[in-house]
Design a protein around this motif. Structure first.
Motif, PDB file in Angstrom:
ATOM      1  N   PRO A  91     -44.922  39.176  27.963  1.00 54.94           N
ATOM      2  CA  PRO A  91     -44.219  38.876  29.216  1.00 54.94           C
ATOM      3  C   PRO A  91     -44.458  37.435  29.664  1.00 54.94           C
ATOM      4  CG  PRO A  91     -45.293  41.006  29.354  1.00 54.94           C
ATOM      5  CD  PRO A  91     -45.777  40.375  28.077  1.00 54.94           C
ATOM      6  N   PHE A 151     -41.282  44.798  20.126  1.00 57.85           N
ATOM      7  CA  PHE A 151     -41.457  43.342  20.211  1.00 57.85           C
ATOM      8  C   PHE A 151     -42.062  42.807  18.916  1.00 57.85           C
ATOM      9  CE2 PHE A 151     -41.323  43.807  24.958  1.00 57.85           C
ATOM     10  CZ  PHE A 151     -40.251  42.942  25.152  1.00 57.85           C
ATOM     11  N   TYR A 171     -44.123  39.170  21.033  1.00 57.34           N
ATOM     12  CA  TYR A 171     -43.633  38.538  22.260  1.00 57.34           C
ATOM     13  C   TYR A 171     -44.345  39.178  23.440  1.00 57.34           C
ATOM     14  CZ  TYR A 171     -39.828  36.438  19.553  1.00 57.34           C
ATOM     15  OH  TYR A 171     -39.105  35.725  18.652  1.00 57.34           O
ATOM     16  N   TYR A 217     -39.673  36.993  28.078  1.00 63.87           N
ATOM     17  CA  TYR A 217     -40.810  37.088  27.167  1.00 63.87           C
ATOM     18  C   TYR A 217     -40.904  35.802  26.355  1.00 63.87           C
ATOM     19  CZ  TYR A 217     -40.265  41.985  28.411  1.00 63.87           C
ATOM     20  OH  TYR A 217     -40.145  43.153  29.117  1.00 63.87           O
ATOM     21  N   SER A 252     -35.949  40.486  32.696  1.00 67.54           N
ATOM     22  CA  SER A 252     -37.278  40.394  32.078  1.00 67.54           C
ATOM     23  C   SER A 252     -37.289  39.284  31.025  1.00 67.54           C
ATOM     24  CB  SER A 252     -37.653  41.721  31.418  1.00 67.54           C
ATOM     25  OG  SER A 252     -37.677  42.762  32.371  1.00 67.54           O
TER      26      SER A 252
END
Length: 636
Positions: free
Chosen positions: A620, A555, A618, A609, A607
């Protein structure tokens, strides 16, 4: 009791009154109102028609505009920048130094010079000097970096680069310089603090100009540049692919200038301009139009909402140039307890959202707001000079019929990304209130390439056989709708471009950057609505290579890579991880459903983000964070 004859007469009278009232409401009143609007448009149009005809007949270039104003107001302040005043004569002499040096280097008409500068007086006199000797400035977005910067420089094929002394911009250029085949680089000092060139081979342009002559350049050189020649390249993201250098001819630059008459801008005005000069709005609708009118322009290096009204009051600005996001930021920053005093009589620009228009105008007591609509490479231009809230202009059926360059709103297939056709193969005009794709007819005498490069690049922006066999229309890529008075309102952008914080973002451009990461198989980029914000925020749906899982490190890698290779507003604010990408029958990525689902965790099962700038990664996207973003408790 009323006799039958009287009763019949009363009924007839009542019926006639009802019919008369209905006719007045449904036919006579609308006809009278639209006739009034048409006559007002004609009156305004006649003010610039004569000047436009003079431009087309004269075939002069833009330098003639500057020279005329210079002859009228040589000692008048042309620019105010960071407290310093620069007269028209001073700017002309600096431009002459630029032009004389380029001539001494053997540069010839048609050679391209890449301009990588922030807003500054140096920007203006540099491009004026280049244009005067027939060179073509190619105006690079000062936020662009990485492979985007490499592309923008290479595609315009410059003989040299003139870059800003700003340390960050120099570093951006330094990182990609090995890929630029040793193109000569000149560094202009735009700050009071001296920032030396970072590379030993780069040259201090201020030192060059100090030794160059400020003598008037032979007028025959400028006179030899025809009005249809390219004056400059301004980059546009378009609907697909990387940014393209859009051709701005001298005649188009001059035609934009005569809008000063419609806007009622004169040499008595002081203009406040915070918009970037690499954009059509900041340079052509701003500086070039202001040069034509002989105004004084207050130039800001970058927009600041916190100093906006302080600057306007300090410099007694009477006119302000805007884009919609500027107004939104200023309104959000406003302290209701602070008294604002100003002399602004007019704000003009584009993109002011209907949701904040009235609030902005009333809060800051702006007498007139003139909303404009147009595209850098396009032929569709609209102006709302009647203070109609939210409108971008008016498309009268009567006046459109008389216009050789007609415009139409037509039905559009969002899935096929093409205008819908009837049984005869023609485009279908929309009804009042229905959103349609805006197309503008190309007249033969103005049928020139839109971009520097292959012909196919320009052809992709045209639609053929729209209303009759063989006709040709420019595709704006924008959906608009009209009200009963034929005022037009912007609805949305289509295809692979969305607008965020004043920038047009190419989804393909962003996707290509993300796809170059070794753990991402595919990326589908699109814009999503965010409450309280104009335009659309960038979101990327990602498919990972088999066996790959997202980690904190990955991320952060996406965040770092996007920040290095994209302008700041193009970095996706939201990510969605998908197991499979939905494709159309022609193997095109499906965006419509993803846009509709947005970034709501209660709707999306994948999911999600969101970007966290403080953590540079990033994180959640939870239900709680989604609510914070929607209620503007968390800043994007």
């Amino acid at each position: 009791m009323m006799d039958p004859k009287s009763l019949l007469l009363a009924a007839a009278t009542g019926c006639a009154s009802a019919v008369g009232y209905y006719s007045w409401q449904k036919a006579v009143k609308p006809f009278a109102k639209n006739t009034y609007f048409d006559l007002k448009q004609i009156a305004m149009g006649m003010k610039i028609f004569k000047k436009s005809q003079e431009i087309l007949v004269s075939k002069d270039n833009f330098i003639s505009v500057f020279d005329k104003t210079l002859s009228l107001y040589p000692n008048k302040t042309m620019l105010i920048f960071e407290g310093k005043h620069y007269t028209y004569d001073y700017v002309n002499k600096m431009a002459s130094r630029v032009g004389n040096y380029m001539l001494s280097c053997g540069m010839k008409q048609g050679d391209v010079v890449a301009i990588y500068l922030t807003n500054s007086p140096q920007f203006i006199w540099t491009i004026l000097g280049l244009i005067r000797v027939g060179l073509i400035p190619s105006l690079l977005n000062f936020n662009v970096q990485g492979q985007g910067l490499v592309h923008c420089i290479k595609v315009c094929e410059p003989v040299c680069i003139i870059a800003d002394s700003d340390p960050n911009m120099q570093r951006n250029l330094q990182h990609v310089y090995p890929e630029l085949n040793n193109i000569p680089v000149y560094i202009i000092q735009t700050y009071d603090i001296f920032y030396p060139p970072l590379e030993i081979s780069w040259t201090d342009f201020d030192d060059i100009l100090a030794k160059s002559s400020d003598a008037q350049i032979d007028p025959a050189i400028a006179n030899s540049i025809g009005s249809l020649k390219c004056a400059m390249y301004i980059y546009t993201s378009g609907t697909t692919g990387l940014p393209k250098p859009c051709i701005l001819t001298h005649v188009k630059c001059r035609m934009i200038c005569v809008l000063a008459g419609l806007l009622q801008i004169t040499h008595h005005d002081i203009i406040y301009n915070t918009l970037p000069f690499y954009h059509t709005s900041g340079l052509l609708l701003g500086m070039f139009l202001n040069i034509y009118a002989g105004t004084t322009t207050v130039v800001k290096r970058k927009f600041s909402a916190s100093t906006f009204w302080d600057d306007i009051e300090k410099y007694n600005a009477t006119v302000v140039l805007y884009i919609g996001e500027l107004c939104r930021f200023v309104l959000a920053q406003h302290n209701k307890n602070k008294k604002i005093s100003h002399k602004v009589r007019l704000m003009y620009g584009n993109g002011l959202g209907i949701d904040i228009w009235e609030t902005f105008q009333k809060t800051f007591r702006i007498p007139n707001i003139y909303e404009l609509y147009g595209a850098t490479e396009g032929n569709c231009f609209l102006i709302n000079f009647q203070n109609r809230c939210g409108a971008v202009g008016r498309l009268s059926p009567l006046l459109n019929r008389l216009n050789p360059a007609k415009m139409f709103l037509v039905k559009y297939d969002l899935d096929a990304c093409q205008p819908l056709r009837n049984s005869e193969g023609r485009c279908i005009p929309v009804e009042i209130g229905e959103a349609g794709l805006l197309l503008g007819k190309v007249v033969p005498e103005h049928d020139i390439p839109l971009y520097k490069g292959k012909k196919e690049m320009s052809d992709a922006k045209f639609v053929f056989n729209v209303m009759e066999e063989g006709d040709k229309y420019f595709n704006t890529g924008d959906l608009l709708y009209s009200d009963n008075d034929y005022f037009l309102y912007f609805k949305d952008r289509i295809g692979d471009t969305f607008r965020w914080k004043g920038e047009n973002i190419s989804t393909l451009d962003v996707a290509n950057v993300i796809r170059s990461l070794d753990f991402i198989e595919d990326a589908n980029v699109y814009g999503v609505k965010v409450p309280g914000h104009g335009g659309r925020a960038g979101m990327a749906s990602l498919k990972l290579y088999d066996g790959i899982n997202m980690t904190n490190e990955r991320f952060r890698k996406i965040y770092d890579y996007c920040k290095r290779n994209l302008i700041s507003h193009a970095v996706p604010l939201f990510l969605r991880i998908q197991d499979n990408m939905e494709l159309s029958g022609t193997f095109k990525q499906q965006k419509k459903k993803l846009q509709e689902e947005g970034f709501d965790p209660s709707v999306v099962t994948d999911s999600l983000y969101y970007i966290d700038h403080s953590m540079q990664t990033y994180l959640p996207l939870t239900e709680n964070m989604f609510k914070n973003i929607n209620f503007k408790k968390s800043k994007l």
